[in-house]
Scaffold this active site. Structure first.
Site, PDB file in Angstrom:
ATOM      1  N   GLY A  29      22.467 -26.816 -71.314  1.00 16.16           N
ATOM      2  CA  GLY A  29      22.430 -27.785 -70.220  1.00 16.16           C
ATOM      3  C   GLY A  29      21.381 -27.426 -69.182  1.00 16.16           C
ATOM      4  N   ASN A  30      21.232 -28.266 -68.187  1.00 10.88           N
ATOM      5  CA  ASN A  30      20.277 -28.030 -67.096  1.00 10.88           C
ATOM      6  C   ASN A  30      20.593 -28.983 -65.956  1.00 10.88           C
ATOM      7  OD1 ASN A  30      18.831 -30.511 -68.198  1.00 10.88           O
ATOM      8  ND2 ASN A  30      18.433 -29.034 -69.833  1.00 10.88           N
ATOM      9  N   SER A  46      14.308 -22.375 -67.945  1.00 13.49           N
ATOM     10  CA  SER A  46      14.632 -22.511 -69.360  1.00 13.49           C
ATOM     11  C   SER A  46      15.371 -21.274 -69.866  1.00 13.49           C
ATOM     12  CB  SER A  46      13.318 -22.685 -70.134  1.00 13.49           C
ATOM     13  OG  SER A  46      13.574 -22.689 -71.516  1.00 13.49           O
ATOM     14  N   SER A  75      13.079 -25.640 -67.278  1.00 16.48           N
ATOM     15  CA  SER A  75      13.872 -26.211 -68.373  1.00 16.48           C
ATOM     16  C   SER A  75      13.004 -27.045 -69.314  1.00 16.48           C
ATOM     17  CB  SER A  75      14.963 -27.101 -67.776  1.00 16.48           C
ATOM     18  OG  SER A  75      15.496 -27.944 -68.768  1.00 16.48           O
ATOM     19  N   GLU A  77      13.825 -29.606 -70.627  1.00 19.29           N
ATOM     20  CA  GLU A  77      14.103 -31.026 -70.370  1.00 19.29           C
ATOM     21  C   GLU A  77      13.505 -31.507 -69.040  1.00 19.29           C
ATOM     22  OE1 GLU A  77      14.990 -32.531 -72.769  1.00 19.29           O
ATOM     23  OE2 GLU A  77      16.617 -31.581 -73.893  1.00 19.29           O
ATOM     24  N   HIS A  96      22.723 -32.323 -66.699  1.00 16.78           N
ATOM     25  CA  HIS A  96      22.868 -32.486 -68.154  1.00 16.78           C
ATOM     26  C   HIS A  96      23.749 -31.356 -68.661  1.00 16.78           C
ATOM     27  CE1 HIS A  96      22.242 -32.505 -72.374  1.00 16.78           C
ATOM     28  NE2 HIS A  96      21.440 -31.465 -72.370  1.00 16.78           N
ATOM     29  N   HIS A  98      26.682 -29.890 -71.871  1.00 20.12           N
ATOM     30  CA  HIS A  98      27.156 -30.016 -73.256  1.00 20.12           C
ATOM     31  C   HIS A  98      28.683 -30.068 -73.224  1.00 20.12           C
ATOM     32  CE1 HIS A  98      23.170 -27.993 -74.692  1.00 20.12           C
ATOM     33  NE2 HIS A  98      22.984 -29.215 -74.227  1.00 20.12           N
ATOM     34  N   HIS A 160      24.812 -34.467 -78.909  1.00 18.62           N
ATOM     35  CA  HIS A 160      24.169 -33.540 -77.992  1.00 18.62           C
ATOM     36  C   HIS A 160      25.048 -33.263 -76.754  1.00 18.62           C
ATOM     37  CE1 HIS A 160      20.175 -32.492 -75.702  1.00 18.62           C
ATOM     38  NE2 HIS A 160      21.162 -31.675 -75.410  1.00 18.62           N
TER      39      HIS A 160
END
Ligand SMILES: [Zn+2]
Length: 228
Positions: A29-30, A46, A75, A77, A96, A98, A160
């Site tokens: 996640g991020n 990241s 990250s 993303e 974001h 999981h 995801h």
């Protein structure tokens, strides 16, 4: 105090509390938040252990992904986060995760219809599933930028995880929690194989209209965006 200190500290504190609540695991996640008044955002680095992260590790990038602060690699993303801030001026925080129950619904491709008043008021008309694209790719960025134009505040990413927005970080965290509660309740209801009831359409539309009114205020700069 260095520039961006508040935003970077907020990212670290929020990441820790999301780990404690079980929404973020290990390095998955991020999350990010917009820098007030700037075309820029602060984002988690990241592949970095959330519990070891300090404010100096948080990256600050402009919306073209040029680094403004931070030594770590941002990250993977980051492009997805930048695309969301471009398309959605009402969004000041993006998370974001999981998270397990929302992720489970993506495996059976079950978008969540309007089940609860609170869900419609804060997440939007429904929680749709954004079709699969590999993490960290331009494909994922583009498919997400297309979907978020419908002004919902929560989405599920097929096979995801989840993607949740707020006008500030506190709201985004609450929205993560609402999404997980709805996901679990919906999964349990689906296993009964009985018809799942929804809230009345009129109630859904009134709640969504309130959400849109809030979003327009934020986009127009009339609402406190928090963190300053
Ligand atoms: Zn992910």
């Amino acid at each position: 105090m260095s520039e961006y200190e508040n935003e970077r500290r907020e990212i670290v504190e929020t990441a820790r509390s999301l780990v404690a609540k079980g929404y973020l695991m290990a390095t998955g996640g991020n999350l990010s938040r917009r820098i007030p008044g700037r075309q820029a955002f602060a984002i988690t680095p990241s592949n970095y252990d959330y519990l070891k992260m300090t404010p100096e590790d948080v990256c600050v990038l402009d919306l073209d992904l040029r680094p403004l602060a931070g030594e770590c690699k941002p990250s993977v993303e980051s492009a997805m986060h930048a695309a969301i801030y471009r398309v959605r001026p009402d969004v000041n925080a993006v998370i974001h995760t999981h998270q397990v129950y929302a992720s489970a619904l993506t495996l059976i491709r079950a978008p969540i219809p309007a089940l609860f008043d609170e869900q419609a008021r804060f997440l939007g008309r429904s929680v749709e599933i954004i079709p699969y694209a590999p993490s960290g790719t331009g494909m994922l960025r583009d498919v997400i930028a297309r979907h978020v134009r419908d002004h919902n505040n929560a989405y599920m990413l097929q096979n995801h995880g989840a993607l949740v927005f707020g006008h500030d970080m506190e709201r985004a965290v609450h929205n993560v929690e609402i999404l997980e509660k709805c996901s679990l309740a919906y999964l349990l209801a689906l296993t009964s194989e009985r018809k799942v009831s929804r809230i009345p359409l009129l109630v859904r539309e009134i709640a969504f209209a309130k959400l849109r009114r809030d979003q327009k205020k934020v986009a127009g700069g009339d609402l406190q965006t928090g963190g300053e």
